[in-house]
Write a protein that holds these residues in place. Structure first.
Motif, PDB file in Angstrom:
ATOM      1  N   ARG A   1       0.823  -1.226   0.000  1.00 27.98           N
ATOM      2  CA  ARG A   1       0.000   0.000   0.000  1.00 27.98           C
ATOM      3  C   ARG A   1       0.849   1.266   0.000  1.00 27.98           C
ATOM      4  NH1 ARG A   1      -3.969   0.135   4.812  1.00 27.98           N
ATOM      5  NH2 ARG A   1      -4.508   2.090   3.769  1.00 27.98           N
ATOM      6  N   LYS A   2       2.097   1.144   0.484  1.00 26.95           N
ATOM      7  CA  LYS A   2       2.955   2.334   0.572  1.00 26.95           C
ATOM      8  C   LYS A   2       3.345   2.840  -0.805  1.00 26.95           C
ATOM      9  CE  LYS A   2       7.107   4.022   2.934  1.00 26.95           C
ATOM     10  NZ  LYS A   2       8.251   3.657   3.813  1.00 26.95           N
ATOM     11  N   TYR A   3       3.467   1.920  -1.775  1.00 25.91           N
ATOM     12  CA  TYR A   3       3.872   2.306  -3.137  1.00 25.91           C
ATOM     13  C   TYR A   3       2.787   1.852  -4.115  1.00 25.91           C
ATOM     14  CZ  TYR A   3       8.306   2.806  -0.717  1.00 25.91           C
ATOM     15  OH  TYR A   3       9.283   3.180   0.175  1.00 25.91           O
ATOM     16  N   LYS A   4       1.642   2.496  -4.045  1.00 24.82           N
ATOM     17  CA  LYS A   4       0.500   2.109  -4.868  1.00 24.82           C
ATOM     18  C   LYS A   4       0.388   3.019  -6.095  1.00 24.82           C
ATOM     19  CE  LYS A   4      -2.419   4.842  -1.750  1.00 24.82           C
ATOM     20  NZ  LYS A   4      -3.500   4.780  -0.743  1.00 24.82           N
ATOM     21  N   PRO A   5      -0.289   2.564  -7.137  1.00 23.86           N
ATOM     22  CA  PRO A   5      -0.415   3.372  -8.366  1.00 23.86           C
ATOM     23  C   PRO A   5      -1.150   4.682  -8.126  1.00 23.86           C
ATOM     24  CG  PRO A   5      -1.015   1.071  -8.765  1.00 23.86           C
ATOM     25  CD  PRO A   5      -0.869   1.223  -7.286  1.00 23.86           C
ATOM     26  N   ILE A   6      -0.831   5.655  -8.978  1.00 26.72           N
ATOM     27  CA  ILE A   6      -1.431   6.985  -8.884  1.00 26.72           C
ATOM     28  C   ILE A   6      -2.854   6.970  -9.440  1.00 26.72           C
ATOM     29  CG2 ILE A   6      -1.328   9.303  -9.919  1.00 26.72           C
ATOM     30  CD1 ILE A   6       0.470   9.057  -7.580  1.00 26.72           C
ATOM     31  N   GLN A   7      -3.768   7.682  -8.762  1.00 29.05           N
ATOM     32  CA  GLN A   7      -5.135   7.869  -9.251  1.00 29.05           C
ATOM     33  C   GLN A   7      -5.285   9.291  -9.781  1.00 29.05           C
ATOM     34  OE1 GLN A   7      -6.768   5.685  -5.296  1.00 29.05           O
ATOM     35  NE2 GLN A   7      -8.327   6.678  -6.527  1.00 29.05           N
ATOM     36  N   SER A   8      -5.961   9.435 -10.926  1.00 28.57           N
ATOM     37  CA  SER A   8      -6.268  10.769 -11.447  1.00 28.57           C
ATOM     38  C   SER A   8      -7.431  10.670 -12.408  1.00 28.57           C
ATOM     39  CB  SER A   8      -5.049  11.391 -12.145  1.00 28.57           C
ATOM     40  OG  SER A   8      -4.933  10.944 -13.469  1.00 28.57           O
ATOM     41  N   ALA A   9      -8.017  11.823 -12.726  1.00 32.72           N
ATOM     42  CA  ALA A   9      -9.141  11.866 -13.661  1.00 32.72           C
ATOM     43  C   ALA A   9      -8.679  11.847 -15.109  1.00 32.72           C
ATOM     44  CB  ALA A   9      -9.984  13.129 -13.403  1.00 32.72           C
ATOM     45  N   VAL A  10      -7.365  11.825 -15.338  1.00 34.81           N
ATOM     46  CA  VAL A  10      -6.821  11.853 -16.698  1.00 34.81           C
ATOM     47  C   VAL A  10      -6.813  10.441 -17.274  1.00 34.81           C
ATOM     48  CG1 VAL A  10      -4.828  12.417 -18.131  1.00 34.81           C
ATOM     49  CG2 VAL A  10      -5.382  13.831 -16.153  1.00 34.81           C
ATOM     50  N   PRO A  11      -7.533  10.177 -18.362  1.00 35.64           N
ATOM     51  CA  PRO A  11      -7.412   8.861 -19.011  1.00 35.64           C
ATOM     52  C   PRO A  11      -5.988   8.666 -19.511  1.00 35.64           C
ATOM     53  CG  PRO A  11      -9.333  10.067 -19.822  1.00 35.64           C
ATOM     54  CD  PRO A  11      -8.515  11.042 -19.031  1.00 35.64           C
ATOM     55  N   GLY A  12      -5.416   7.508 -19.259  1.00 36.50           N
ATOM     56  CA  GLY A  12      -4.039   7.252 -19.660  1.00 36.50           C
ATOM     57  C   GLY A  12      -3.046   7.598 -18.578  1.00 36.50           C
ATOM     58  N   THR A  13      -3.473   7.568 -17.314  1.00 37.61           N
ATOM     59  CA  THR A  13      -2.540   7.807 -16.215  1.00 37.61           C
ATOM     60  C   THR A  13      -1.481   6.712 -16.164  1.00 37.61           C
ATOM     61  OG1 THR A  13      -4.219   8.977 -14.924  1.00 37.61           O
ATOM     62  CG2 THR A  13      -2.338   8.081 -13.729  1.00 37.61           C
ATOM     63  N   THR A  14      -1.914   5.441 -16.270  1.00 42.17           N
ATOM     64  CA  THR A  14      -0.994   4.307 -16.249  1.00 42.17           C
ATOM     65  C   THR A  14      -0.463   4.046 -17.648  1.00 42.17           C
ATOM     66  OG1 THR A  14      -2.261   3.340 -14.428  1.00 42.17           O
ATOM     67  CG2 THR A  14      -0.730   1.893 -15.589  1.00 42.17           C
TER      68      THR A  14
END
Length: 568
Positions: free
Chosen positions: A319-332
């Motif tokens: 959980r300390k190094y989890k993926p970023i969340q954002s409203a931008v499609p194509g974040t990952t």
């Protein structure tokens, strides 16, 4: 020189060794008469030193004879050296084969940003994966490159809208560092792997985010279907009805799944059920989270790790190094491996599949947040006395229904009502940021040209409106109805939301008596940007009324066995 004579007693001391190629001469005498044997050596021949395990020395290439002949120790050392050399050759060959078989995993060996999966670098500041040289050298020295967040992810975590995906299905505005096709290619190896697929679908954009051709990516791997954002459905929605509706829609698409789960990553509804199903079906395989862009994969993984962390210390550490969340499609932008299971195995957050037929692919990057609902959906009904309409439109709507009127859903959708009953009602479900406006159809073209970018947004602002492609696609819908007591269908706009068509709404106040027609046809013309798709589907049972009119279909025994179960 005459041959030497040896006493018989001295010969016995040589035993048990034999002298190779030596002949003993005994000319017509018995041993009792002779106490002395004559030994003589013949002409020198090639000495063959044989062993049950060693190979014979070739006569064409003698290694020596007599005193120069190789000893047993020499032969043993030569054999051991040959075995060692052959083992080295075999090991090198196996390594080459392994590299060829696993070419697709080479990129995973390079250090990547744990927030978006982009390879780390120090060259281009604006590119995904950028880290300043000092930080890179420090983390590399301490072997912590896999715990680095790139500059783009830091900006995304603070609310900045930074797109990076271009191509067919990409997004306009800003720099485009990778195409949608390249991201899709990063998932192509899945069809040849043994994996458990968790496929995510947005309930607000069910048809637009479903990925009907997911088998092209997942191959024959088993699939768990997860419906996200159910917390956005209207209040008092019966999730049993929604679950049955989702399963019916899935069966029609002929996509066999293990189970269906209705979830909310925000409130953690249904997440525990998904964890239980993954643990049951994992069977030593890695777990891949698949879905279209901005369907909520990273948020779902965070909720998954949060739920698993209570019983699994490995998930708690992840959980300390989890993926970023954002409203931008194509974040990952690349597969992100996450150690999440105590018994081994990984969860992979994967790049979203970018679809060209969604509204997000046609609007400017700065307008993307307007497409994401931030709170519970509330249906907006037309006609309705509660709406702030001009007096002329309101009077006309109440007297003759919606026929001859056009409804604009922001600047992205226009619905021309061509033929309906006086009591026909349209109820819209979508993001609140897109306002609804109604005008007479004969004035619709002029109104759109005048108000685009001002009253009708997105696109926002006149500059974006000047470069806007317009509503180039027009689809005429002829909708047949047989039951006026329930909605006839939903018309879903890919990447936006849907509106429900109710033939007769008794709450609509009209001067005419309520129609007694039990069957007929309604006609609409729907205008959208060119690549955006329009879906006509059975009505989704939302709100309190949905649970009242929804009917469960009777199933045969064969259907009951094949049909997946739903959980929430």
């Amino acid at each position: 020189m005459a041959p030497k004579l040896l006493a018989l007693s001295s010969l016995s001391s040589i035993s048990p060794f034999r002298l190779p190629n030596c002949h003993i001469s005994t000319p017509n005498c018995t041993p009792s008469k002779l106490n002395i044997f004559k030994f003589h050596t013949p002409k020198p021949n090639l000495i063959l030193c044989k062993s049950t395990e060693s190979q014979a020395v070739s006569e064409s290439e003698p290694e020596g004879y007599g005193a120069a002949a190789p000893t047993r120790g020499d032969i043993y050392l030569q054999r051991q050296q040959a075995v060692a050399a052959s083992s080295t050759v075999l090991a090198t060959t196996k390594k080459k084969k392994k590299k060829k078989d696993k070419i697709f995993k080479v990129s995973n060996l390079a250090p990547c940003c744990y927030g978006c999966g982009a390879p780390l670098h120090t060259s281009e500041v604006d590119a995904p994966g950028y880290v300043d040289q000092e930080t890179y050298d420090l983390k590399k020295k301490h072997h912590q490159l896999r715990k680095v967040l790139c500059g783009r992810c830091r900006l995304l975590s603070h609310g900045h809208m930074i797109t990076a995906v271009g191509g067919n299905g990409g997004y306009s505005g800003g720099k485009q560092f990778v195409t949608a096709e390249e991201l899709r290619e990063k998932l192509s190896h899945l069809r040849n792997e043994k994996a458990l697929i968790v496929k995510l679908v947005d309930i607000v954009d069910f048809n637009g985010s479903f990925l009907a051709r997911v088998r092209d990516l997942a191959g024959a791997n088993p699939i768990i279907l997860v419906i996200t954002k159910v917390d956005l459905l209207p209040k008092e929605t019966d999730l049993n009805c929604v679950g049955d509706w989702v399963v019916e829609a899935t069966m029609k698409k002929k996509l066999n799944v293990l189970s269906v789960h209705l979830t909310s990553s925000k409130s953690l509804v249904g997440i525990a059920g998904v964890v239980s199903e993954i643990q049951k079906e994992k069977k030593g395989r890695d777990v891949y989270i698949l879905g279209s862009a901005n369907v909520g994969k990273s948020a779902f993984i965070n909720a998954l790790l949060n739920t698993m962390s209570y019983n699994d210390p490995v998930a708690a550490t992840a959980r300390k190094y989890k993926p970023i969340q954002s409203a931008v499609p194509g974040t990952t932008l690349g597969p992100i491996p996450i150690d999440a299971f105590l018994g081994g195995g990984k969860v992979y957050d994967t790049p979203g599949v970018h679809l060209h037929h969604r509204q997000a692919a046609v609007i400017h990057a700065e307008d993307l947040p307007t497409l994401a609902p931030q709170s519970r959906l509330r249906g907006q009904a037309f006609p309705s006395s509660g709406l702030n309409l001009e007096s002329l439109i309101a009077d006309r709507g109440r007297s003759s229904g919606l026929s001859g009127l056009s409804i604009f859903w922001g600047g992205l959708v226009r619905i021309d009502v061509l033929k309906v009953l006086p009591e026909t009602c349209l109820t819209f479900y979508g993001p609140k940021a897109l306002q609804l406006h109604m005008v007479p159809t004969e004035e619709a073209d002029e109104f759109y040209q005048k108000e685009l970018g001002i009253l009708l947004t997105p696109p926002t602002g006149k500059e974006k409106a000047d470069g806007w492609m317009g509503l180039e696609t027009k689809r005429q819908l002829q909708i047949k109805y047989e039951d006026i007591e329930r909605p006839t269908c939903d018309v879903a706009i890919s990447g936006l939301g849907w509106f429900s068509v109710i033939p007769v709404n008794k709450s609509v106040g009209t001067s005419d008596p309520i129609s007694e027609v039990t069957a007929g046809e309604l006609t609409f013309a729907v205008h959208v940007p060119k690549p955006v798709e329009i879906f006509v589907r059975p009505p989704l049972p939302v709100g309190k009324a949905g649970g009242q009119w929804y009917d469960y279909r009777e199933l045969t025994e064969e259907e009951s066995e094949v049909r997946p179960k739903w959980f929430f």
